[in-house]
Design an enzyme around this catalytic site. Structure first.
Site, PDB file in Angstrom:
ATOM      1  N   HIS A 254       0.830  -1.203   0.000  1.00  0.00           N
ATOM      2  CA  HIS A 254       0.000   0.000   0.000  1.00  0.00           C
ATOM      3  C   HIS A 254       0.870   1.261   0.000  1.00  0.00           C
ATOM      4  O   HIS A 254       0.678   2.165  -0.829  1.00  0.00           O
ATOM      5  CB  HIS A 254      -0.903  -0.014   1.235  1.00  0.00           C
ATOM      6  CG  HIS A 254      -1.798   1.172   1.376  1.00  0.00           C
ATOM      7  ND1 HIS A 254      -3.123   1.151   1.007  1.00  0.00           N
ATOM      8  CD2 HIS A 254      -1.575   2.430   1.851  1.00  0.00           C
ATOM      9  CE1 HIS A 254      -3.672   2.327   1.230  1.00  0.00           C
ATOM     10  NE2 HIS A 254      -2.746   3.130   1.755  1.00  0.00           N
ATOM     11  N   GLU A 255       1.823   1.334   0.912  1.00  0.00           N
ATOM     12  CA  GLU A 255       2.677   2.523   0.990  1.00  0.00           C
ATOM     13  C   GLU A 255       3.589   2.635  -0.222  1.00  0.00           C
ATOM     14  O   GLU A 255       3.950   3.748  -0.633  1.00  0.00           O
ATOM     15  CB  GLU A 255       3.491   2.510   2.289  1.00  0.00           C
ATOM     16  CG  GLU A 255       2.650   2.494   3.567  1.00  0.00           C
ATOM     17  CD  GLU A 255       1.614   3.608   3.648  1.00  0.00           C
ATOM     18  OE1 GLU A 255       1.826   4.664   3.012  1.00  0.00           O
ATOM     19  OE2 GLU A 255       0.602   3.418   4.333  1.00  0.00           O
ATOM     20  N   HIS A 258       1.763   4.642  -2.781  1.00  0.00           N
ATOM     21  CA  HIS A 258       1.907   6.079  -2.529  1.00  0.00           C
ATOM     22  C   HIS A 258       3.279   6.575  -2.999  1.00  0.00           C
ATOM     23  O   HIS A 258       3.393   7.599  -3.679  1.00  0.00           O
ATOM     24  CB  HIS A 258       1.777   6.367  -1.035  1.00  0.00           C
ATOM     25  CG  HIS A 258       0.375   6.368  -0.515  1.00  0.00           C
ATOM     26  ND1 HIS A 258      -0.607   7.176  -1.038  1.00  0.00           N
ATOM     27  CD2 HIS A 258      -0.205   5.683   0.511  1.00  0.00           C
ATOM     28  CE1 HIS A 258      -1.739   6.988  -0.372  1.00  0.00           C
ATOM     29  NE2 HIS A 258      -1.525   6.079   0.573  1.00  0.00           N
ATOM     30  N   GLU A 284      -4.657   7.747  -2.995  1.00  0.00           N
ATOM     31  CA  GLU A 284      -5.163   6.467  -2.510  1.00  0.00           C
ATOM     32  C   GLU A 284      -5.534   5.529  -3.654  1.00  0.00           C
ATOM     33  O   GLU A 284      -5.484   4.309  -3.500  1.00  0.00           O
ATOM     34  CB  GLU A 284      -6.369   6.686  -1.593  1.00  0.00           C
ATOM     35  CG  GLU A 284      -6.017   7.284  -0.245  1.00  0.00           C
ATOM     36  CD  GLU A 284      -5.084   6.408   0.575  1.00  0.00           C
ATOM     37  OE1 GLU A 284      -5.164   5.167   0.462  1.00  0.00           O
ATOM     38  OE2 GLU A 284      -4.272   6.957   1.337  1.00  0.00           O
TER      39      GLU A 284
END
Length: 489
Positions: A254-255, A258, A284
């Site tokens: 997830h990170e 980003h 997101e």
């Protein structure tokens, strides 16, 4: 130099100072000694005072009056600088400094209260944060809706009413799908314990597999995973659990989404308003599509299964199909960041409604825990067992990020739109993911979305990339198809 050139030179220095302030925040979350919290609050306040002074410098207004756009890029730069300048002028410098100091200190108090399961220890500073943010929101709103004014920091051009309407359209189908899935036998989960150092080593490998450049970033541990920075210094964090390696793995992916967005922005935009992601909803969309549509796909989990076996040995599941079901298992739980794709949005809707009520004054801070617990029981059908699984689980409110939460679900909506276009553009996607090769997908996202940074408005950049007007239907159709197949609905 022209007025535009002078403005951009000034802006680049301001942006560089903002990156330094961001690095202080990264350090606070990862390496700072606990006893330094008070001093760090003073340091953050001092940096905010300098930044506020630069962002509200009268010369910026003069340059904006004289500067002329010569192309789409310069027009977008001026648009974003003007928007920031006008917003900054509305917030008194003393208030901006006070918010920076209090939220820096509140972050440490939240972490301690969370560890001690002590809501009462956190509420006084949260009440101060809420009061300060409401004061800031009122200044920004200038008679309008306070929450809408706050949303402008995270999703420009979007209102609370628009988000509420989107969530109202999503909720019935999510609730029905959740009920249907939970009515079926639950897939087997992983068993055993998992070494923290091995989790971190595997996470670094996964970050690189998704395109993260360790020459311009690093992976560390934090209480709450996050990504920090832009340009050529973008850092990510994750966390480990001895019994749940998916927490670490999917937080990392997830990170990484980003971080790759920030690293993928056109270098010509570095240290300018266009040099970062255009909104948190679009941000997101990248983290969620990396984590879910790619990272939790049947194809990729087949490859991940072998990687985890090589790292940890027996996982307690029979084969790649059982592993895929375990990755996507829907079960009761409290934690937003650990929630499956169906229930995640219900967690966000809860937070969205509560923070709107806090900002409007309809909900008192002293009543937050009870309101959270009542709403959770109504939405999920069981009671919160401890504060760290309830209103103390997220860092966002302690640092004043009111208006941030709904962008997570907006990101899911955007990701649903992007995924349909991506699958059409990368016909061998599943074959590549089955070999641990994400480059086709991540390259498409970088070319069609990430490189633009802040050049286009949030919904515009999604529509340009996906070819559809952003809305929840593609996401809902994807979820219904995926989980109907897994659970035999």
């Amino acid at each position: 130099m022209s007025a535009y050139d002078e403005l951009m030179a000034f802006q680049r220095d301001t942006s560089a100072m903002g990156q330094i302030a961001g690095r202080l925040g990264w350090d606070q979350e990862t390496m700072m000694p606990r006893g330094a919290a008070s001093q760090r609050g003073a340091e953050m306040a001092a940096m905010e005072a300098v930044l506020h002074a630069r962002r509200s410098d009268p010369r910026v207004g003069d340059w904006l009056d004289k500067a002329e756009a010569t192309d789409d890029v310069s027009a977008a730069q001026l648009r974003e600088i003007r928007r920031s300048y006008e917003r900054t002028l509305k917030v008194p410098a003393d208030l901006a400094r006070k918010i920076a100091q209090v939220t820096s200190e509140a972050q440490g108090k939240w972490a301690a209260a969370r560890a001690d399961e002590d809501v009462d220890a956190f509420l006084p500073v949260l009440e101060e944060v809420v009061a300060l943010k409401r004061e800031e929101g009122a200044a920004l709103a200038a008679g309008g809706d306070i929450y809408d004014a706050m949303l402008e920091d995270y999703e420009p051009g979007t209102t609370g009413t628009q988000i509420g309407d989107t969530f109202d359209a999503m909720r019935p189908r999510l609730v029905a799908l959740r009920a249907a899935v939970l009515d079926q036998p639950e897939p087997q989960g992983l068993s055993g314990t998992y070494d923290a150092a091995a989790q971190m080593a595997l996470s670094e490998k996964l970050a690189v597999a998704f395109g993260y450049d360790l020459n311009r970033g690093r992976l560390d541990k934090a209480v709450h995973p996050f990504s920090s920075g832009s340009g050529s210094d973008v850092r990510i964090t994750t966390r480990t659990s001895a019994t749940d390696p998916f927490n670490c793995i999917y937080s990392t992916i997830h990170e990484t989404g980003h971080a790759c967005y920030e690293l993928g922005v056109d270098p010509a935009f570095a240290l300018t308003p266009l040099g970062s992601g255009v909104s948190m909803g679009v941000h997101e969309s990248q983290s969620r599509i990396y984590e879910n549509q790619l990272g939790r796909s049947r194809a990729f989990t087949g490859w991940l299964f072998t990687q985890m076996q090589d790292t940890f040995g027996d996982l307690g599941v029979a084969d790649a199909d059982a592993f895929y079901a375990a990755v996507n298992r829907v079960q009761n739980g409290y934690i937003r960041t650990e929630a499956d794709e169906i229930q995640y949005n219900l967690h966000i809707m809860l937070r969205f409604d509560l923070e709107r009520a806090l900002m409007s004054g309809d909900l008192a801070v002293d009543d937050l825990e009870a309101a959270w617990n009542d709403r959770f029981a109504a939405d999920f059908g069981y009671a919160v067992d401890k504060p760290s699984n309830g209103c103390l689980q997220d860092v966002h409110w302690s640092v004043g990020l009111f208006g941030y939460f709904p962008t997570y679900s907006l990101g899911n909506v955007y990701a649903g739109c992007l995924y349909g276009a991506l699958r059409g553009a990368v016909p061998d996607l599943d074959t590549n993911l089955g070999q641990g090769d994400t480059s086709g997908a991540t390259g498409w996202l970088r070319e069609n979305l990430q490189r633009h940074g802040g050049l286009y408005a949030p919904r515009d950049v999604i529509e340009r990339a996906s070819g559809v007007t952003p809305g929840p239907e593609p996401l809902l159709a994807y979820l219904e198809a995926k989980f109907s197949e897994i659970y035999g609905l």
